[in-house]
Design a protein around this motif. Structure first.
Motif, PDB file in Angstrom:
ATOM      1  N   ALA A 272       0.842  -1.196   0.000  1.00 58.48           N
ATOM      2  CA  ALA A 272       0.000   0.000   0.000  1.00 58.48           C
ATOM      3  C   ALA A 272       0.877   1.246   0.000  1.00 58.48           C
ATOM      4  CB  ALA A 272      -0.905  -0.002   1.232  1.00 58.48           C
ATOM      5  N   ARG A 273       0.520   2.214  -0.777  1.00 55.03           N
ATOM      6  CA  ARG A 273       1.199   3.504  -0.782  1.00 55.03           C
ATOM      7  C   ARG A 273       0.496   4.316   0.298  1.00 55.03           C
ATOM      8  NH1 ARG A 273       5.331   3.237  -2.222  1.00 55.03           N
ATOM      9  NH2 ARG A 273       4.971   2.375  -4.269  1.00 55.03           N
ATOM     10  N   ALA A 274       0.937   4.152   1.537  1.00 52.77           N
ATOM     11  CA  ALA A 274       0.228   4.717   2.686  1.00 52.77           C
ATOM     12  C   ALA A 274       1.202   5.166   3.759  1.00 52.77           C
ATOM     13  CB  ALA A 274      -0.723   3.670   3.269  1.00 52.77           C
ATOM     14  N   VAL A 275       0.762   6.140   4.527  1.00 53.66           N
ATOM     15  CA  VAL A 275       1.472   6.560   5.731  1.00 53.66           C
ATOM     16  C   VAL A 275       0.487   6.357   6.880  1.00 53.66           C
ATOM     17  CG1 VAL A 275       2.591   8.459   6.951  1.00 53.66           C
ATOM     18  CG2 VAL A 275       2.861   8.251   4.470  1.00 53.66           C
ATOM     19  N   LEU A 276       0.835   5.509   7.809  1.00 55.95           N
ATOM     20  CA  LEU A 276      -0.025   5.224   8.957  1.00 55.95           C
ATOM     21  C   LEU A 276       0.422   6.089  10.125  1.00 55.95           C
ATOM     22  CD1 LEU A 276      -0.036   1.319   8.744  1.00 55.95           C
ATOM     23  CD2 LEU A 276      -1.617   2.921   7.674  1.00 55.95           C
TER      24      LEU A 276
ATOM     25  N   ARG B  66       6.447  12.402   1.820  1.00 57.80           N
ATOM     26  CA  ARG B  66       7.276  12.708   0.644  1.00 57.80           C
ATOM     27  C   ARG B  66       7.980  11.459   0.114  1.00 57.80           C
ATOM     28  NH1 ARG B  66       9.150  17.870   3.462  1.00 57.80           N
ATOM     29  NH2 ARG B  66       7.808  19.453   2.557  1.00 57.80           N
ATOM     30  N   ARG B  67       8.426  10.605   1.024  1.00 57.63           N
ATOM     31  CA  ARG B  67       9.058   9.347   0.594  1.00 57.63           C
ATOM     32  C   ARG B  67       8.092   8.503  -0.216  1.00 57.63           C
ATOM     33  NH1 ARG B  67      12.062   8.477   5.615  1.00 57.63           N
ATOM     34  NH2 ARG B  67      10.183   7.492   6.378  1.00 57.63           N
ATOM     35  N   GLU B  68       6.847   8.429   0.225  1.00 59.16           N
ATOM     36  CA  GLU B  68       5.841   7.662  -0.513  1.00 59.16           C
ATOM     37  C   GLU B  68       5.548   8.327  -1.857  1.00 59.16           C
ATOM     38  OE1 GLU B  68       4.515   4.696   0.060  1.00 59.16           O
ATOM     39  OE2 GLU B  68       5.720   4.521   1.864  1.00 59.16           O
ATOM     40  N   VAL B  69       5.458   9.645  -1.875  1.00 62.11           N
ATOM     41  CA  VAL B  69       5.178  10.374  -3.112  1.00 62.11           C
ATOM     42  C   VAL B  69       6.296  10.152  -4.129  1.00 62.11           C
ATOM     43  CG1 VAL B  69       4.991  12.701  -4.093  1.00 62.11           C
ATOM     44  CG2 VAL B  69       3.655  12.086  -2.061  1.00 62.11           C
ATOM     45  N   GLU B  70       7.532  10.095  -3.669  1.00 57.51           N
ATOM     46  CA  GLU B  70       8.669   9.875  -4.566  1.00 57.51           C
ATOM     47  C   GLU B  70       8.590   8.531  -5.284  1.00 57.51           C
ATOM     48  OE1 GLU B  70      12.125  10.440  -2.131  1.00 57.51           O
ATOM     49  OE2 GLU B  70      11.793  12.600  -1.990  1.00 57.51           O
TER      50      GLU B  70
ATOM     51  N   ARG C 276       3.045   9.024 -10.858  1.00 60.06           N
ATOM     52  CA  ARG C 276       2.291  10.260 -11.050  1.00 60.06           C
ATOM     53  C   ARG C 276       1.337  10.429  -9.873  1.00 60.06           C
ATOM     54  NH1 ARG C 276      -1.715  11.651 -16.049  1.00 60.06           N
ATOM     55  NH2 ARG C 276      -2.681  13.439 -15.054  1.00 60.06           N
ATOM     56  N   LEU C 277       1.592  11.418  -9.066  1.00 59.88           N
ATOM     57  CA  LEU C 277       0.733  11.667  -7.908  1.00 59.88           C
ATOM     58  C   LEU C 277      -0.557  12.337  -8.358  1.00 59.88           C
ATOM     59  CD1 LEU C 277       0.271  11.789  -4.817  1.00 59.88           C
ATOM     60  CD2 LEU C 277       1.308  14.070  -4.905  1.00 59.88           C
TER      61      LEU C 277
ATOM     62  N   ASP D 242      -1.360  22.225   2.081  1.00 60.03           N
ATOM     63  CA  ASP D 242      -0.332  23.262   1.956  1.00 60.03           C
ATOM     64  C   ASP D 242       0.906  22.755   1.222  1.00 60.03           C
ATOM     65  OD1 ASP D 242      -2.028  24.929   3.358  1.00 60.03           O
ATOM     66  OD2 ASP D 242      -0.941  24.752   5.256  1.00 60.03           O
ATOM     67  N   SER D 243       1.272  21.503   1.441  1.00 58.63           N
ATOM     68  CA  SER D 243       2.502  20.943   0.872  1.00 58.63           C
ATOM     69  C   SER D 243       2.337  20.439  -0.553  1.00 58.63           C
ATOM     70  CB  SER D 243       3.014  19.799   1.745  1.00 58.63           C
ATOM     71  OG  SER D 243       3.265  20.267   3.050  1.00 58.63           O
ATOM     72  N   PHE D 244       1.122  20.030  -0.910  1.00 54.26           N
ATOM     73  CA  PHE D 244       0.843  19.489  -2.240  1.00 54.26           C
ATOM     74  C   PHE D 244      -0.416  20.166  -2.798  1.00 54.26           C
ATOM     75  CE2 PHE D 244       2.957  16.256   0.320  1.00 54.26           C
ATOM     76  CZ  PHE D 244       3.997  15.851  -0.513  1.00 54.26           C
ATOM     77  N   PRO D 245      -0.327  21.447  -3.099  1.00 50.58           N
ATOM     78  CA  PRO D 245      -1.533  22.216  -3.459  1.00 50.58           C
ATOM     79  C   PRO D 245      -2.248  21.746  -4.726  1.00 50.58           C
ATOM     80  CG  PRO D 245       0.449  23.532  -3.813  1.00 50.58           C
ATOM     81  CD  PRO D 245       0.880  22.272  -3.129  1.00 50.58           C
ATOM     82  N   SER D 246      -1.558  21.082  -5.638  1.00 55.38           N
ATOM     83  CA  SER D 246      -2.219  20.659  -6.877  1.00 55.38           C
ATOM     84  C   SER D 246      -2.773  19.236  -6.796  1.00 55.38           C
ATOM     85  CB  SER D 246      -1.253  20.769  -8.062  1.00 55.38           C
ATOM     86  OG  SER D 246      -0.142  19.925  -7.862  1.00 55.38           O
ATOM     87  N   ALA D 247      -2.541  18.550  -5.698  1.00 59.49           N
ATOM     88  CA  ALA D 247      -3.038  17.174  -5.535  1.00 59.49           C
ATOM     89  C   ALA D 247      -4.481  17.186  -5.047  1.00 59.49           C
ATOM     90  CB  ALA D 247      -2.164  16.415  -4.547  1.00 59.49           C
ATOM     91  N   VAL D 248      -5.257  16.237  -5.532  1.00 58.07           N
ATOM     92  CA  VAL D 248      -6.619  16.047  -5.040  1.00 58.07           C
ATOM     93  C   VAL D 248      -6.522  15.553  -3.599  1.00 58.07           C
ATOM     94  CG1 VAL D 248      -8.725  14.679  -5.325  1.00 58.07           C
ATOM     95  CG2 VAL D 248      -7.489  15.506  -7.337  1.00 58.07           C
TER      96      VAL D 248
END
Length: 127
Positions: free
Chosen positions: A8-12, A73-77, A81-82, A109-115
Motif C-alpha cells: 500500500a502507498r500509505a502513511v499510517l 514525501r518518501r511515498e510520493v517519490e 504520477r501523484l 499546503d505541501s501538495f496544493p495541486s493534488a486532489v
C-alpha cells in the motif's frame, strides 16, 4: 512487497502504537490480507491528545509535522504520477480529529495541486 501481496502507498499515523502494529501485522485484513504496509512509512508516538481536538491540532500537529511530511514525501517519490491523497481520520478524540485535521491541512499546503479526499470516521456507538 511480499509475494502475492501488494504494498500500500500509505502513511499510517497514530499515537497508539498497538493500532499501527496491528495494521502492519494483519496487512490490511484479518488473518493476512492482500495488502502490506511499509514499516518505514508509519508514525507512532506513545501518548495521545487526551481526547482534546485543540491539543491534537495546536500542540501535537506542529510537533510531528516534519516527521509525517518526510514519510509522505518518501511515498510520493515512489509514485509515477501523484494524483492525490485520501486521508482517513476519526472525528472523535484528539489524535484522529485534531492531529488528523492538522495533517489534512499540511497535505493541502505541501501538495496544493493534488486532489485531497478527507474521509471522517464516526465513533462506533458501543465503543
Amino acid at each position: 512487497s511480499m509475494p502475492g501481496r501488494w504494498r500500500a502507498r500509505a502513511v499510517l499515523v497514530d499515537t497508539e502504537p498497538r493500532v499501527v502494529q496491528r495494521c502492519l501485522d494483519d496487512g490490511g485484513g484479518h488473518g493476512g490480507g492482500r495488502w502490506c504496509y511499509g514499516r518505514e512509512s508509519t508514525y507512532c508516538r506513545q501518548g495521545g491528545a487526551a481526547n482534546n481536538w485543540a491539543y491534537g491540532f495546536c500542540h501535537y500537529g506542529p510537533a510531528v509535522a516534519e516527521e509525517i511530511l518526510d514519510r509522505t514525501r518518501r511515498e510520493v517519490e515512489h509514485c509515477d504520477r501523484l494524483e492525490g491523497f485520501m486521508a482517513l481520520h476519526s472525528v472523535a478524540g484528539g489524535t484522529g480529529s485534531g492531529l488528523g485535521s492538522y495533517v489534512v491541512q499540511l497535505l493541502r499546503d505541501s501538495f496544493p495541486s493534488a486532489v485531497l479526499a478527507s474521509i471522517s470516521v464516526w465513533p462506533f456507538e458501543s465503543g
